[in-house]
Each structure stands twice: as structure tokens, then as C-alpha cells.
Design an enzyme around this catalytic site. Structure first.
Site, mmCIF file in Angstrom:
data_model
loop_
_atom_site.group_PDB
_atom_site.id
_atom_site.type_symbol
_atom_site.label_atom_id
_atom_site.label_comp_id
_atom_site.label_asym_id
_atom_site.label_seq_id
_atom_site.Cartn_x
_atom_site.Cartn_y
_atom_site.Cartn_z
ATOM 1 N N HIS A 88 45.112 106.803 -1.361
ATOM 2 C CA HIS A 88 44.421 105.447 -1.480
ATOM 3 C C HIS A 88 44.212 105.075 0.102
ATOM 4 O O HIS A 88 43.849 103.943 0.400
ATOM 5 C CB HIS A 88 45.404 104.424 -1.923
ATOM 6 C CG HIS A 88 44.902 103.080 -2.274
ATOM 7 N ND1 HIS A 88 43.809 102.823 -2.954
ATOM 8 C CD2 HIS A 88 45.475 101.760 -1.646
ATOM 9 C CE1 HIS A 88 43.287 101.497 -2.949
ATOM 10 N NE2 HIS A 88 44.272 100.945 -2.320
ATOM 11 N N ASP B 25 43.356 108.669 -7.229
ATOM 12 C CA ASP B 25 43.725 107.150 -6.589
ATOM 13 C C ASP B 25 43.990 106.240 -7.733
ATOM 14 O O ASP B 25 42.820 105.803 -8.526
ATOM 15 C CB ASP B 25 42.580 106.505 -5.576
ATOM 16 C CG ASP B 25 43.217 105.112 -5.159
ATOM 17 O OD1 ASP B 25 44.197 104.655 -5.590
ATOM 18 O OD2 ASP B 25 42.127 104.931 -3.983
ATOM 19 N N SER C 97 40.198 98.574 -0.688
ATOM 20 C CA SER C 97 41.035 98.105 -1.947
ATOM 21 C C SER C 97 40.642 96.825 -2.347
ATOM 22 O O SER C 97 39.614 96.529 -2.927
ATOM 23 C CB SER C 97 42.721 98.311 -1.377
ATOM 24 O OG SER C 97 43.657 98.055 -2.083
#
Length: 471
Positions: A400, A349, A286
Site C-alpha cells: 500500500h 493491496d 489512499s
């Protein structure tokens, strides 16, 4: 479209997005999997039925600290020590993605597991003396995090970052510097298997309030990391750049920025192991994958990976669920410098579609020929993409999650399933309705679980949208 043919899958540990309620930690069960024709691992789930703890398809709770083991892939002709440069992207992973090379699969899993320690070691207990730092000492981090072969790497430094925000400190968060990852180097024993001395840096994703507040700063800004050649055309997202370059004078960790800590330690390790075969590997999830790309660019731009009369030290990023980092100028410069980026993404995602949800690499030219005037201001992904495809209606937030990514990379693949890559929204809604309203799956309890997890993910997405100013 090819027919769906599914096989049962082995049991793997599953850890969803951190800091959720027990209800949001609902297990992913009854997963089925197939392989897509274009570098994609496709997973279909039928999780609206009650979880069955004894089912061979159920995934156990994330309470276990054990890392996901590398796949038991078929025997390969050459050992990693002979092909490590190709695995690190020397040929841009040509012929390694489709089909997925067993050695590359193993290395993605290994780096993903090492990255997971950046989450497992992070102390979010406000009453702890180690609050916002790491719960474990450097010698014990990998072992306490359940990493397979914890002696394979020696953690040499912890890395702290300060969100670049001009706001009063949040109550109960007096120290703005947070532990975001670590630097490690492969042990002498591991060098024999890896074929080189591997310098590893890991970065976790966004967790704390200050990091989310830093997300409110968003625009493309010149990186200017090389003082001798600022390159104003190379632009990156300002929030990521601020997190990478800002320091904290009141921090107990000193005045150094995240960047200064990293460059100093990497330089020290390279000098220590001068004369050896070396690789620099950066792994991030991320937000952390953005920091990994910034560091990779920084190292190469400053020429830190250049050695007299020797080949340059390979600089490789393994990005899990990473957003876009910079503009076309940033992408081109990374390619010129030889920075290699392997992006592991999930088609479902939304974070991997940001920033630049509308204005991105697909909106830079007309008919693929004429460059549009705003192309230099469009966010652009860097590197080669390995696309997964997984979705769970009862645990939508898992799209995610790092360990879900690792689990799906590590699963065996079977038949093919075609998916429209350009129809993300429609595909998402179709799967949701198909799973929610299929015969015999209308229990109110599971609908509530699904709604709770959907709300959790949407909250996360809205924060990212504020971060990236996608509108």
C-alpha cells in the site's frame, strides 16, 4: 500460463509505510519484474534471503529524500506539449495503458513524486512548533522534499482538513485541523514543456489518530455539493465527505473547511491565468485519492471548469492506492461531467478493494443484464485502472506504500505472467507460502521480520475495515 522470465532491475529508492519501527523498514531486495497481459505490472520477489547491500537488485533505504527519477523511456514521436490532453485522459487513456505509454509513465511518476511531498513535509513531532502542519515554507517544500525540478511548480496554498468527529480532542493533539496537502501551479518555464498551465492539488493519506477516528464514520450519504441541484441519488462515503466539508472554529487556520479552501484557491488561480490553456490535476494516495475525487466532482458539478466560448478545463485525478468513494450514481455523474480518473492500483493491496468488499460494482447485476434492487447502494470505482502486481513477504505493508507504487510504475517491463484477478486471497497466500517455505529460505530471523510486517499491515487493514463497515 506464460513462463516467468525475469530481468535485473535498476536501483530505485524505496520508502515504505511511514512511522514504522526500524525492523519494519526492512529493504525490498532481489525484486524481479514482468508484465501482465491485462494492464498489469507483475513483480515477483524472493526476499527471504539476507539483504545484500552491494547487490544490484537491492533497493536502498528510504532515508534518502531524493524523489524517484522519471524513467529513461525511448524517444517518442510527439512531445508532451502536443499530446497533453490525451495524457490527461481526454480519450480515457485508450491505447495508452496496454502497453503503457512512455509519456504517461513519465507523468504518473512525476505526479507521484509531487504527491510524495505531502508526506515528506508533514510534521508528526509533538514537540515541534509546526506539529500537524508542514515542516517547510511554501517556497521550499518541493526542494526540501527532494523533488526533481522543484522550480517546475510554485506552491500557492497549503490545505488543512478537520476530521468530522464528535469526540473530545486527543491528548497532545489540541488542534484538530491537519495539513493534508497543497495547491501549486506550473511555472512559466514549465508551461512551455507541459503545453498548458497546470493547477495541481495533492492529498496525502491517513496518518493521525483523529483521521483514523474519523474513519469510524462510514455509510453512503448524498453529496449535495451543488445547492441548486442537490442530486440525492449521487452518494459518497460519509467519512470522506465529512473530512472534505467540515471546518474547525478553534483552529488557528481559520473557519474554512477543506472544501472552501480549495475552491477559493482554484478559482483565484483560474482567474489569474484567464485566457491561457489550463488543466486541473488532482493527485492523491489512499484516503487522499478519495478527497481528490470529491474535489474533481465538486469542481465539475459547480461548473468551475467551464469557460465562455472555450473548451472546458480538463479535470483529471491520478489516484494511487485509492478506495472506492461513492455509489453508481456518483460514478455516472462524474462521467457525465467529464471528470477523468486514472486509478493506479496493486492487485495485492486490500485498501483498493474497500469500501464495498462484498457489495460493489461486481454485485450490482445478475448475469450482467438485470440490475439488482440494491445496486444504488453499492460502492463503485470510478475511472480507468492501471493495475500493478507487487508483493514482498518480508515487507507485506509495502503493498500500500506510495513510493513502492511509483517505483514499480517506473520500472522497465519484460515478459508476461498470467495472474487470476479474481483470486486475491488465494494468490496472496500462495505467494506467501511459496516465498516463506522455498528451499534454503527458512531462517527464523526473516520469518520474524515477515510476521512483524504482516501484523503491521493487518492492523492497518482492520482500521480500514472499521472505517468502511465492509461487513
Amino acid at each position: 500460463m506464460a513462463a516467468k522470465v525475469f530481468t535485473q532491475n535498476p536501483i530505485y529508492s524505496q520508502s515504505l509505510v511511514r512511522d514504522k519501527t526500524p525492523q519494519q523498514k526492512h529493504n525490498l531486495d532481489h525484486f524481479s519484474i514482468s508484465q501482465h497481459t491485462s494492464k498489469r505490472l507483475v513483480v515477483s520477489s524472493s526476499t527471504m534471503s539476507p539483504p545484500i547491500s552491494s547487490s544490484p537488485l537491492s533497493l536502498p533505504s528510504s532515508s534518502s529524500s531524493q524523489a524517484i527519477p522519471p524513467s529513461r523511456a525511448p524517444a517518442v514521436t510527439l512531445p508532451l506539449s502536443r499530446v497533453w490532453r490525451e495524457i490527461q485522459g481526454s480519450n480515457n487513456w485508450e491505447n495508452l495503458i496496454e502497453p503503457l505509454s512512455p509519456i504517461l509513465q513519465q507523468e504518473i511518476t512525476r505526479y507521484g513524486n509531487l504527491l510524495s511531498a505531502s508526506y515528506k513535509g508533514f510534521d508528526l513531532n509533538p514537540n515541534s512548533k509546526r506539529y500537524l502542519s508542514c515542516k517547510y515554507g511554501k517556497k521550499n517544500l518541493l526542494k526540501e522534499s527532494g523533488i526533481h525540478d522543484p522550480d517546475g511548480y510554485q506552491v500557492t496554498k497549503y490545505i488543512y482538513a478537520t476530521p468530522d468527529i464528535n469526540l473530545n480532542p486527543i491528548k497532545n493533539e489540541p488542534n484538530r485541523a491537519r495539513w493534508i496537502g497543497y495547491v501549486a501551479v506550473s511555472s512559466d518555464e514549465s508551461v512551455k514543456r507541459l503545453g498548458r498551465r497546470d493547477i495541481l492539488v495533492t492529498f496525502r493519506g491517513t496518518v493521525t489518530n483523529h483521521e483514523w477516528l474519523a474513519n469510524l464514520k462510514s455509510s453512503l450519504t448524498p453529496a449535495r455539493l451543488d445547492p441548486h441541484n442537490p442530486r440525492p441519488d449521487v452518494k459518497v462515503e460519509s467519512g470522506f465527505l465529512g473530512l472534505y466539508t467540515s471546518g474547525e472554529s478553534e483552529s488557528k487556520f481559520g473557519l474554512e473547511s477543506c472544501r472552501e479552501q480549495l475552491l477559493s484557491e482554484i478559482s483565484r488561480l483560474m482567474n489569474k491565468h484567464k485566457g491561457e490553456e489550463i488543466s486541473i490535476t488532482l493527485a492523491g494516495h489512499s484516503m487522499g485519492s478519495s478527497l481528490a475525487q470529491l474535489l474533481a466532482y465538486d469542481i465539475a458539478e459547480l461548473g468551475m471548469n467551464q469557460r465562455r466560448d472555450e473548451k472546458p478545463v480538463p479535470v483529471t485525478v491520478f489516484s494511487f492506492a485509492g478506495p472506492r468513494v461513492g455509489n453508481l450514481g456518483f460514478k455516472k455523474r462524474c462521467e457525465e461531467l467529464g471528470v477523468k480518473v486514472l486509478r493506479i492500483t496493486n492487485v495485492n493491496d486490500p485498501i483498493t478493494k474497500l469500501p464495498g468488499f462484498l457489495f460493489n460494482e461486481n454485485f450490482r447485476s445478475l448475469g450482467g443484464v438485470y440490475e439488482l434492487p440494491w445496486s444504488c447502494s453499492c460502492y463503485t470505482h470510478v475511472g480507468v485502472e492501471l493495475t500493478l502486481d507487487f508483493f514482498d513477504v518480508q515487507n507485506i505493508s509495502c503493498v500500500h506504500d506510495l513510493e513502492t507504487y511509483i517505483t514499480l510504475v517506473n520500472r522497465p517491463r519484460c515478459s508476461k505472467l498470467a495472474v487470476n484477478e479474481d483470486n486475491f486471497g488465494g494468490e496472496f497466500l500462495n505467494r506467501t507460502s511459496e516465498l516463506m517455505f522455498s528451499k534454503g529460505r527458512r531462517q527464523a530471523l526473516h520469518f520474524t521480520n515477515a510476521a512483524t510486517n504482516a501484523a503491521y499491515l493487518l492492523c492497518s487493514i482492520s482500521n480500514h475495515m472499521l472505517y468502511y463497515n465492509i461487513f
